[in-house]
Write an enzyme that holds these catalytic residues in place. Structure first.
Site, PDB file in Angstrom:
ATOM      1  N   ARG A 173       0.851  -1.198   0.000  1.00  0.00           N
ATOM      2  CA  ARG A 173       0.000   0.000   0.000  1.00  0.00           C
ATOM      3  C   ARG A 173       0.882   1.242   0.000  1.00  0.00           C
ATOM      4  O   ARG A 173       0.598   2.223  -0.672  1.00  0.00           O
ATOM      5  CB  ARG A 173      -0.958   0.018   1.213  1.00  0.00           C
ATOM      6  CG  ARG A 173      -1.678   1.356   1.345  1.00  0.00           C
ATOM      7  CD  ARG A 173      -2.890   1.375   2.270  1.00  0.00           C
ATOM      8  NE  ARG A 173      -2.771   0.516   3.429  1.00  0.00           N
ATOM      9  CZ  ARG A 173      -1.979   0.754   4.486  1.00  0.00           C
ATOM     10  NH1 ARG A 173      -1.224   1.836   4.541  1.00  0.00           N
ATOM     11  NH2 ARG A 173      -1.949  -0.100   5.486  1.00  0.00           N
ATOM     12  N   TYR A 183     -16.707  17.418 -15.290  1.00  0.00           N
ATOM     13  CA  TYR A 183     -17.015  15.998 -15.464  1.00  0.00           C
ATOM     14  C   TYR A 183     -18.065  15.609 -14.414  1.00  0.00           C
ATOM     15  O   TYR A 183     -17.948  15.991 -13.233  1.00  0.00           O
ATOM     16  CB  TYR A 183     -15.724  15.188 -15.274  1.00  0.00           C
ATOM     17  CG  TYR A 183     -15.928  13.710 -15.220  1.00  0.00           C
ATOM     18  CD1 TYR A 183     -16.266  12.991 -16.361  1.00  0.00           C
ATOM     19  CD2 TYR A 183     -15.794  13.015 -14.019  1.00  0.00           C
ATOM     20  CE1 TYR A 183     -16.457  11.621 -16.305  1.00  0.00           C
ATOM     21  CE2 TYR A 183     -15.979  11.652 -13.950  1.00  0.00           C
ATOM     22  CZ  TYR A 183     -16.321  10.958 -15.104  1.00  0.00           C
ATOM     23  OH  TYR A 183     -16.504   9.604 -15.040  1.00  0.00           O
ATOM     24  N   ASP A 194      -7.433  19.167 -14.016  1.00  0.00           N
ATOM     25  CA  ASP A 194      -7.750  17.825 -14.517  1.00  0.00           C
ATOM     26  C   ASP A 194      -7.329  17.797 -15.991  1.00  0.00           C
ATOM     27  O   ASP A 194      -7.977  18.394 -16.847  1.00  0.00           O
ATOM     28  CB  ASP A 194      -9.250  17.566 -14.363  1.00  0.00           C
ATOM     29  CG  ASP A 194      -9.666  16.174 -14.839  1.00  0.00           C
ATOM     30  OD1 ASP A 194      -8.959  15.593 -15.689  1.00  0.00           O
ATOM     31  OD2 ASP A 194     -10.716  15.673 -14.379  1.00  0.00           O
ATOM     32  N   LYS A 221      -8.341   6.967 -19.335  1.00  0.00           N
ATOM     33  CA  LYS A 221      -8.650   7.516 -20.653  1.00  0.00           C
ATOM     34  C   LYS A 221      -7.417   7.472 -21.563  1.00  0.00           C
ATOM     35  O   LYS A 221      -6.958   6.405 -21.891  1.00  0.00           O
ATOM     36  CB  LYS A 221      -9.228   8.920 -20.487  1.00  0.00           C
ATOM     37  CG  LYS A 221     -10.280   9.028 -19.348  1.00  0.00           C
ATOM     38  CD  LYS A 221     -11.535   8.214 -19.609  1.00  0.00           C
ATOM     39  CE  LYS A 221     -12.453   8.114 -18.394  1.00  0.00           C
ATOM     40  NZ  LYS A 221     -12.800   9.343 -17.715  1.00  0.00           N
TER      41      LYS A 221
HETATM   42  C1  LIG Z   1     -13.310   9.742 -16.429  1.00  0.00           C
HETATM   43  C2  LIG Z   1     -12.944  11.059 -15.884  1.00  0.00           C
HETATM   44  C3  LIG Z   1     -12.715  11.245 -14.509  1.00  0.00           C
HETATM   45  C4  LIG Z   1     -12.908  10.130 -13.493  1.00  0.00           C
HETATM   46  O1  LIG Z   1     -11.974   9.123 -13.653  1.00  0.00           O
HETATM   47  P1  LIG Z   1     -12.248   7.566 -13.297  1.00  0.00           P
HETATM   48  O2  LIG Z   1     -11.001   6.903 -13.711  1.00  0.00           O
HETATM   49  O3  LIG Z   1     -13.451   7.145 -14.068  1.00  0.00           O
HETATM   50  O4  LIG Z   1     -12.503   7.517 -11.825  1.00  0.00           O
HETATM   51  C5  LIG Z   1     -12.338  12.496 -14.079  1.00  0.00           C
HETATM   52  N1  LIG Z   1     -12.196  13.528 -14.936  1.00  0.00           N
HETATM   53  C6  LIG Z   1     -12.414  13.397 -16.257  1.00  0.00           C
HETATM   54  C7  LIG Z   1     -12.249  14.577 -17.155  1.00  0.00           C
HETATM   55  C8  LIG Z   1     -12.806  12.167 -16.782  1.00  0.00           C
HETATM   56  O5  LIG Z   1     -13.039  12.043 -18.091  1.00  0.00           O
END
Ligand SMILES: *Cc1c(COP(=O)(O)O)cnc(C)c1O
Length: 379
Positions: free
Chosen positions: A49, A102, A174, A199
């Site tokens: 961890r 998001y 982000d 992504k």
């Molecule tokens: C998918 C996404 C998230 C969340 O991420 P997860 O891996 O699904 O928890 C946060 N910000 C953006 C812009 C996203 O496309």
């Protein structure tokens, strides 16, 4: 390492294994480590961890490609977001968030952190005066997404970083949609970068993951403390898949952008399409800022159709190569109806999206096949 982006993605944190020469970091499927006498840790590894060598490789590579002092990997993008909020904020603090954040991020603020006394205000981040007006004595973070999902809005990272600094707040970006290949928020003054590595970084729709990269070591240390204390870490196989994806991010991203540009041209010329949302278009309200802070304009394209919500849903049902599904950033093209799918949870909130909107994650398939599929689906 003072190397180019692709070199860092392939080599940073990934020296060949000292024991075997394996050129790829092995999957260390292990929870605990033999100590050479009490407290005699080898290379600092004690319990997985706290740290695991496969995860360390990913964390060092992410720090290198974002140009930060410290990278940390998480079980999901939302786990990374939860960790940065709990590490940097206290009850009573305030956060400015994008008014088209998001959906999962909005839910984290509205349904989870609000209950613990962390207040937020959704603001159009493209409007610097609106952001300044929303800031209070208690504002701890300006939370930025650019480009945004699914409306592809653009925010000026450097200007927002300056605004945050002047008000004693931190700028968290982000960077999921652009990826570090197209946009480098830390170099523009951001304090922390957040990723859903699910992504573009992972890039193959086969793993869920998240990451944080801090510009300064002291913020990085605070985040690392919370990563270990809260424990939402990825397993070694997930870390390995994400690292494998990261190596080809640059070449994939170039093709995503190239294909997206061709898709945009097709949509612009189509009589059933009433508008195309893409930061690369010169009439996009954020085009100049996007051109200044992004290398290219990304693989995400949204558009609105003449026949309203019914037609938008039909188009999503008719594509064959564009797979109907949530998520984005993988090699395969995806199509979705944000109002009923990814953004259903924000219906009725200030973040509601138009019903005639369709979102594409343009993949890296042969472009002629993608164009033919969209042409038949639009009718
Ligand atoms: C998918 C996404 C998230 C969340 O991420 P997860 O891996 O699904 O928890 C946060 N910000 C953006 C812009 C996203 O496309």
């Amino acid at each position: 390492m003072n190397h180019g982006f692709e070199t860092l993605a392939i080599h940073a944190g990934q020296d060949p294994d000292p024991h075997t020469g394996a050129v790829v970091p092995p999957i260390y499927a292990v929870s605990t480590y033999k100590q050479d006498g009490v407290g005699g840790l080898r290379a600092g590894y004690e319990y997985s961890r706290s740290a695991n060598p496969t995860r360390t490789a990913l964390e060092e590579a992410m720090a290198a490609v974002e140009g930060g002092a410290r990278g940390l990997a998480f079980a999901s993008g939302l786990a990374a977001e939860d960790t940065v909020l709990r590490a940097l904020c206290r009850p009573g603090d305030h956060v400015v968030i994008p008014n088209d954040a998001y959906g999962g991020t909005y839910r984290l603020f509205a349904r989870v952190h609000e209950r613990w006394g962390l207040h937020y205000d959704p603001v159009p981040l493209g409007d610097l005066r609106a952001v300044a007006a929303a800031m209070t004595q208690k504002t701890r973070i300006i939370w930025v997404e650019t480009p945004t999902n699914p409306l592809l809005g653009v925010a000026d990272i450097a200007a927002l970083a300056q605004l945050a600094r002047e008000n004693g707040a931190l700028l968290v970006v982000d960077n999921t949609f652009a990826s570090p290949y197209l946009q480098q928020p830390l170099a523009l003054g951001a304090d922390v970068v957040v990723h859903s590595t699910t992504k573009y970084v992972g890039g193959h729709s086969d793993v869920i993951g998240g990451a944080l990269v801090a510009r300064d070591a002291s913020v990085g240390e605070e985040l690392a403390y919370h990563q270990n204390a809260m424990g939402s870490v990825p397993g070694p196989f997930d870390a390995w898949l994400t690292l494998r994806g990261l190596k080809t991010l640059g070449v994939r991203m170039d093709r995503h952008c190239e294909n997206a540009e061709r898709v945009v041209d097709l949509l612009l010329a189509h009589p059933r399409v009433t508008s195309v949302l893409y930061p690369g278009l010169s009439d996009h309200p954020g085009h100049e800022v996007a051109a200044k802070q992004m290398k290219r304009f990304g693989g995400m394209v949204s558009f609105r159709v003449a026949g309203g919500e019914a037609e938008a849903v039909e188009v999503c049902d008719r594509t064959k190569l564009f797979i109907l599904g949530e998520s984005l950033g993988g090699v395969e093209s995806l199509i979705e109806h944000p109002g009923r799918m990814t953004h259903a949870s924000v219906a009725g909130s200030p973040l509601e999206v138009p019903g005639d909107l369709v979102r594409l994650s343009v993949g890296i398939e042969s472009i002629d096949d993608l164009l033919a599929d969209l042409t038949q689906a639009l009718g």
